[in-house]
Design an enzyme around this catalytic site. Structure first.
Site, PDB file in Angstrom:
ATOM      1  N   SER A 226       0.824  -1.201   0.000  1.00 34.05           N
ATOM      2  CA  SER A 226       0.000   0.000   0.000  1.00 34.05           C
ATOM      3  C   SER A 226       0.859   1.252   0.000  1.00 34.05           C
ATOM      4  O   SER A 226       1.647   1.436  -0.926  1.00 34.05           O
ATOM      5  CB  SER A 226      -0.944  -0.063   1.203  1.00 34.05           C
ATOM      6  OG  SER A 226      -2.075   0.705   0.926  1.00 34.05           O
ATOM      7  N   HIS A 368      -7.541  -5.909   1.347  1.00 30.53           N
ATOM      8  CA  HIS A 368      -6.313  -5.120   1.431  1.00 30.53           C
ATOM      9  C   HIS A 368      -5.400  -5.612   2.567  1.00 30.53           C
ATOM     10  O   HIS A 368      -5.681  -5.375   3.734  1.00 30.53           O
ATOM     11  CB  HIS A 368      -6.747  -3.667   1.680  1.00 30.53           C
ATOM     12  CG  HIS A 368      -5.645  -2.676   1.570  1.00 30.53           C
ATOM     13  ND1 HIS A 368      -4.967  -2.444   0.391  1.00 30.53           N
ATOM     14  CD2 HIS A 368      -5.089  -1.844   2.493  1.00 30.53           C
ATOM     15  CE1 HIS A 368      -4.062  -1.498   0.600  1.00 30.53           C
ATOM     16  NE2 HIS A 368      -4.121  -1.125   1.866  1.00 30.53           N
TER      17      HIS A 368
HETATM   18  C1  GTR Z   1      -5.452   4.166   2.421  1.00 30.37           C
HETATM   19  C2  GTR Z   1      -4.934   5.065   1.336  1.00 30.37           C
HETATM   20  C3  GTR Z   1      -4.249   4.226   0.306  1.00 30.37           C
HETATM   21  C4  GTR Z   1      -3.301   3.226   0.923  1.00 30.37           C
HETATM   22  C5  GTR Z   1      -3.758   2.664   2.254  1.00 30.37           C
HETATM   23  C6  GTR Z   1      -2.660   1.972   3.093  1.00 30.37           C
HETATM   24  O1  GTR Z   1      -6.238   4.790   3.332  1.00 30.37           O
HETATM   25  O2  GTR Z   1      -6.014   5.788   0.800  1.00 30.37           O
HETATM   26  O3  GTR Z   1      -3.628   5.047  -0.654  1.00 30.37           O
HETATM   27  O4  GTR Z   1      -2.046   3.755   1.033  1.00 30.37           O
HETATM   28  O5  GTR Z   1      -4.319   3.614   3.050  1.00 30.37           O
HETATM   29  O6  GTR Z   1      -1.515   2.410   3.122  1.00 30.37           O
HETATM   30  O7  GTR Z   1      -3.004   0.959   3.711  1.00 30.37           O
END
Ligand code: GTR
Length: 389
Positions: A226, A368
């Site tokens: 991420s 995620h």
């Molecule tokens: C989210 C963000 C993403 C990603 C994520 C993370 O909130 O919008 O771009 O970076 O966090 O790092 O888990």
């Protein structure tokens, strides 16, 4: 997607409908800004690549300071019988010496588990850990898929990790702290953002690895999840010592094409995390088409080195399709070097990794996260490109 972070900021609701992706045309990495064509690999390396790198510095990530001669390192702990005797655990303190009076140095810690059974200096995976330190616990009291160190060591790789927050805090108003404070006293539109600071930190770890006889600094894979994946890609672009980058669910500002405006957009990411980028990037929210670069060109900056992009099926915020397409559209640059990309442009199937020549991709089931499944695929890919010898 209910509760997507962007919806809280008075921004247009994010789009998760493929049918609503606007028509767009991508900038051509093989055309100079004056419109002329890149003739060959030499033209790319000597003229177009520096031009593109500079565009990313000016408009997206900002410009990091020159670090030559500014890194120090020392091993502060050494345990030759870690992981039940399979590894040597080192705790390395990396020091960055600044230029500003009163902010002379910053030290951060890197944990390294080096396989004890190895024919020579080990290839390694360096994780830019953007989560809590327990996610990369060198004592292994806490184990999980985010950093499966045992699996890496068993396959002949050193497992290394540092916490990106130790280099620069992940906070909006943090410009005067962390590594930024060593070099700058104010933040201008082209000043390096937090992602560039994390990338800079990873490069300083490479400085230390170059001096470590147990490690082969020419065979280092960076892994980031991420926001860590965004920083890993940028580090690979800025630092050609990086042999392989694996960007996991790196999304907007990472591998995902900005012009698709699917999931998180330039406007969302700037509203939520303005400090990640240079100040100039904010002007491109909703105006992606006038940004002189798009993210396939970030991937192209890695050519001809190995690159792996990973997505998760339910992580629509990171735009799995846009992440995949960045690889596809970076392929012409790899071709200049006689390197193949993914091998096929057919839409990827969940759970069926595609490992081509210099590029790898998978989309796994689930949401995620950085998981054991992702790491196993990175290891398979690295076995081809970094070959544990
Ligand atoms: C989210 C963000 C993403 C990603 C994520 C993370 O909130 O919008 O771009 O970076 O966090 O790092 O888990």
């Amino acid at each position: 997607m209910a509760g997507a972070p962007g919806s809280q900021h008075g921004l247009p609701a994010p789009n998760f409908d493929e049918g609503a992706v606007p028509a767009y045309s991508l900038p051509d990495p093989l055309r100079f800004e004056d419109g002329s064509a890149v003739a060959d690999a030499r033209d790319w390396t000597e003229r177009r690549r520096p031009e593109l790198l500079e565009l990313f510095r000016r408009h997206v990530y900002g410009r990091a300071p020159d670090a030559r001669g500014r890194t120090g390192w020392r091993t502060v702990e050494l345990d030759r019988r870690a992981l039940g005797g399979a590894a040597t655990r080192k705790l390395v303190e990396v020091e960055i010496r600044g230029v500003r009076p009163g902010a002379a140095r910053l030290a951060f810690r890197v944990h390294v588990l080096v396989p004890n059974e190895r024919p020579g200096p080990a290839p390694s995976f360096l994780l830019l850990n953007n989560r809590g330190p327990e996610r990369a616990d060198p004592t292994r009291d806490t184990k999980g898929g985010f950093w499966p160190a045992e699996a890496l060591v068993a396959r002949g790789y050193a497992a290394a990790a540092f916490c990106v927050g130790d280099v620069a805090p992940d906070e909006r108003d943090s410009f005067g702290s962390g590594v930024h404070a060593l070099f700058d006293d104010r933040r201008g539109p082209e000043h390096w953002g937090t992602l560039a600071a994390w990338a800079f930190g990873a490069s300083r770890v490479l400085d230390a690895f170059e001096a470590d006889a147990d490690l082969d600094a020419a065979r280092v894979a960076l892994v980031g999840h991420s926001r860590g994946g965004k920083a890993a890609l940028w580090c690979g672009a800025e630092d050609d010592r990086v042999a392989l980058v694996a960007a996991n669910e790196s999304g907007c500002g990472g591998a995902a094409l900005g012009r698709r405006r699917f999931g998180e957009t330039v406007a969302h990411v700037n509203a939520l995390f303005p400090h990640w980028f240079c100040g100039a990037f904010a002007a491109f929210g909703g105006r992606e088409d006038v940004l002189p670069v798009d993210q396939h060109e970030l991937v192209a900056l890695l050519a001809p080195r190995a690159v792996y992009v990973a997505s998760a099926q339910d992580d629509l915020w990171a735009d799995p399709k846009g992440e995949f397409l960045s690889l596809v559209h970076a392929e012409p640059v790899y071709a200049l070097f006689g390197r193949g990309g993914l091998g096929s442009h057919a839409a990827p199937t969940v759970g069926a990794p595609r490992h081509g020549d210099a590029m790898g991709y998978h989309v796994r089931a689930g949401g995620h996260d950085l998981t054991r499944y992702d790491w196993e695929r990175f290891l398979d890919f690295a076995d081809v490109h970094l070959r544990a010898r």
